[in-house]
Design an enzyme around this catalytic site. Sequence first.
Site, PDB file in Angstrom:
ATOM      1  N   GLU A   1       0.844  -1.198   0.000  1.00 53.39           N
ATOM      2  CA  GLU A   1       0.000   0.000   0.000  1.00 53.39           C
ATOM      3  C   GLU A   1       0.878   1.247   0.000  1.00 53.39           C
ATOM      4  O   GLU A   1       2.029   1.220   0.466  1.00 53.39           O
ATOM      5  CB  GLU A   1      -0.936  -0.071   1.223  1.00 53.39           C
ATOM      6  CG  GLU A   1      -1.890   1.063   1.437  1.00 53.39           C
ATOM      7  CD  GLU A   1      -2.847   1.403   0.301  1.00 53.39           C
ATOM      8  OE1 GLU A   1      -2.401   1.498  -0.845  1.00 53.39           O
ATOM      9  OE2 GLU A   1      -4.029   1.628   0.595  1.00 53.39           O
ATOM     10  N   ASP A   2       0.333   2.325  -0.544  1.00 54.00           N
ATOM     11  CA  ASP A   2       1.100   3.574  -0.623  1.00 54.00           C
ATOM     12  C   ASP A   2       1.307   4.209   0.741  1.00 54.00           C
ATOM     13  O   ASP A   2       2.417   4.579   1.106  1.00 54.00           O
ATOM     14  CB  ASP A   2       0.444   4.564  -1.600  1.00 54.00           C
ATOM     15  CG  ASP A   2      -1.034   4.826  -1.313  1.00 54.00           C
ATOM     16  OD1 ASP A   2      -1.600   4.207  -0.386  1.00 54.00           O
ATOM     17  OD2 ASP A   2      -1.644   5.648  -2.024  1.00 54.00           O
TER      18      ASP A   2
ATOM     19  N   ASP B   1      -2.630   5.686   6.812  1.00 51.94           N
ATOM     20  CA  ASP B   1      -3.045   6.964   7.394  1.00 51.94           C
ATOM     21  C   ASP B   1      -3.895   6.678   8.636  1.00 51.94           C
ATOM     22  O   ASP B   1      -3.352   6.275   9.657  1.00 51.94           O
ATOM     23  CB  ASP B   1      -3.782   7.746   6.292  1.00 51.94           C
ATOM     24  CG  ASP B   1      -4.058   9.179   6.646  1.00 51.94           C
ATOM     25  OD1 ASP B   1      -3.188   9.815   7.239  1.00 51.94           O
ATOM     26  OD2 ASP B   1      -5.148   9.683   6.309  1.00 51.94           O
TER      27      ASP B   1
ATOM     28  N   PHE C   1      -0.057  16.626   3.753  1.00 45.99           N
ATOM     29  CA  PHE C   1      -0.616  15.947   2.585  1.00 45.99           C
ATOM     30  C   PHE C   1       0.442  15.824   1.501  1.00 45.99           C
ATOM     31  O   PHE C   1       0.946  16.813   0.996  1.00 45.99           O
ATOM     32  CB  PHE C   1      -1.857  16.657   2.052  1.00 45.99           C
ATOM     33  CG  PHE C   1      -2.674  15.751   1.195  1.00 45.99           C
ATOM     34  CD1 PHE C   1      -3.587  14.862   1.776  1.00 45.99           C
ATOM     35  CD2 PHE C   1      -2.502  15.707  -0.172  1.00 45.99           C
ATOM     36  CE1 PHE C   1      -4.309  13.975   1.002  1.00 45.99           C
ATOM     37  CE2 PHE C   1      -3.226  14.815  -0.964  1.00 45.99           C
ATOM     38  CZ  PHE C   1      -4.132  13.957  -0.370  1.00 45.99           C
TER      39      PHE C   1
ATOM     40  N   ARG D   1       0.212  11.765  -9.547  1.00 45.71           N
ATOM     41  CA  ARG D   1       0.653  10.375  -9.315  1.00 45.71           C
ATOM     42  C   ARG D   1       1.960  10.079 -10.036  1.00 45.71           C
ATOM     43  O   ARG D   1       2.748   9.262  -9.597  1.00 45.71           O
ATOM     44  CB  ARG D   1      -0.408   9.385  -9.816  1.00 45.71           C
ATOM     45  CG  ARG D   1      -1.689   9.351  -9.000  1.00 45.71           C
ATOM     46  CD  ARG D   1      -2.474   8.088  -9.363  1.00 45.71           C
ATOM     47  NE  ARG D   1      -3.874   8.132  -8.936  1.00 45.71           N
ATOM     48  CZ  ARG D   1      -4.309   7.787  -7.732  1.00 45.71           C
ATOM     49  NH1 ARG D   1      -3.458   7.403  -6.798  1.00 45.71           N
ATOM     50  NH2 ARG D   1      -5.591   7.831  -7.437  1.00 45.71           N
TER      51      ARG D   1
HETATM   52  P1  IMP Z   1      -6.806   5.398   5.544  1.00 44.16           P
HETATM   53  O1  IMP Z   1      -7.952   4.467   5.415  1.00 44.16           O
HETATM   54  O2  IMP Z   1      -7.177   6.688   6.234  1.00 44.16           O
HETATM   55  O3  IMP Z   1      -5.555   4.801   6.141  1.00 44.16           O
HETATM   56  O4  IMP Z   1      -6.556   5.892   4.073  1.00 44.16           O
HETATM   57  C1  IMP Z   1      -5.462   5.592   3.359  1.00 44.16           C
HETATM   58  C2  IMP Z   1      -5.653   6.153   1.970  1.00 44.16           C
HETATM   59  O5  IMP Z   1      -5.878   7.580   2.021  1.00 44.16           O
HETATM   60  C3  IMP Z   1      -4.382   5.964   1.193  1.00 44.16           C
HETATM   61  O6  IMP Z   1      -4.390   4.733   0.514  1.00 44.16           O
HETATM   62  C4  IMP Z   1      -4.397   7.166   0.275  1.00 44.16           C
HETATM   63  O7  IMP Z   1      -5.112   6.852  -0.888  1.00 44.16           O
HETATM   64  C5  IMP Z   1      -5.126   8.232   1.032  1.00 44.16           C
HETATM   65  N1  IMP Z   1      -4.189   9.186   1.681  1.00 44.16           N
HETATM   66  C6  IMP Z   1      -3.966   9.345   3.000  1.00 44.16           C
HETATM   67  N2  IMP Z   1      -3.036  10.293   3.238  1.00 44.16           N
HETATM   68  C7  IMP Z   1      -2.662  10.747   2.020  1.00 44.16           C
HETATM   69  C8  IMP Z   1      -1.705  11.743   1.581  1.00 44.16           C
HETATM   70  O8  IMP Z   1      -1.002  12.421   2.343  1.00 44.16           O
HETATM   71  N3  IMP Z   1      -1.601  11.911   0.243  1.00 44.16           N
HETATM   72  C9  IMP Z   1      -2.341  11.204  -0.670  1.00 44.16           C
HETATM   73  N4  IMP Z   1      -3.231  10.267  -0.306  1.00 44.16           N
HETATM   74  C10 IMP Z   1      -3.395  10.047   1.024  1.00 44.16           C
HETATM   75 MG    MG Z   2      -4.736   4.532  -1.800  1.00 48.32          MG
END
Ligand code: IMP
Ligand code: MG
Length: 183
Positions: free
Chosen positions: A101-102, A105, A154, A167
Amino acid sequence: MSTLHPDLEKVLLTEEELKARVAQLGEEISRDYAGKEPVLVAILRGSYVFMADLSRALDILCRVDFMSVSSYGASATSSGQVNIIKDLSDSIEGRDVIVVEDILDTGNTLHYLFQILQARHPASLKLCVLLDKPSRRTKPISADYVGFTVPDEFVVGYGLDYNEHYRNLPYIGVLKREVYAKD
Ligand code: IMP
Ligand code: MG
């Protein structure tokens, strides 16, 4: 060194830093999975660049598969439930699975996704994230492999987007506040 995109405040991780760290992660995973054949499961779309580089940094047999999920978002539902938009092509039963995963968060998406994948009885299930923002976490989930721990800003580039842009930047940068304040 690439020139800074005008919508970005600063570069957080350069192309060179990303390359070096991904190579280390590849070595670590190759060591941990020696003699095995893990399935790398990339969560689209944010992890497509990381997946391409990480998979090429492995010197063991591996498979790749892809999944796409949509989050209802923490505000829309308290469960943090996610919808599967595109499921895996192959069964993961009995396989060693590494979710790629990228960014980790709040953890909502991956927490829910792990329950779905665990129910399919993989031999093992681990998480590899390029970026970790631990200060934002609301769900009890942590990654087994982390590229970089980042502050609560962000970030975009190297697969990560804002409104589907940026991207394709080869580095990771912090987006200027005025760019998302416009929307
Ligand atoms: P989570 O469910 O809140 O952990 O969401 C994770 C997803 O939110 C990641 O897979 C990203 O697609 C998006 N995301 C969270 N933080 C960032 C950021 O700083 N930049 C870009 N996408 C983010
Ligand atoms: Mg994502």
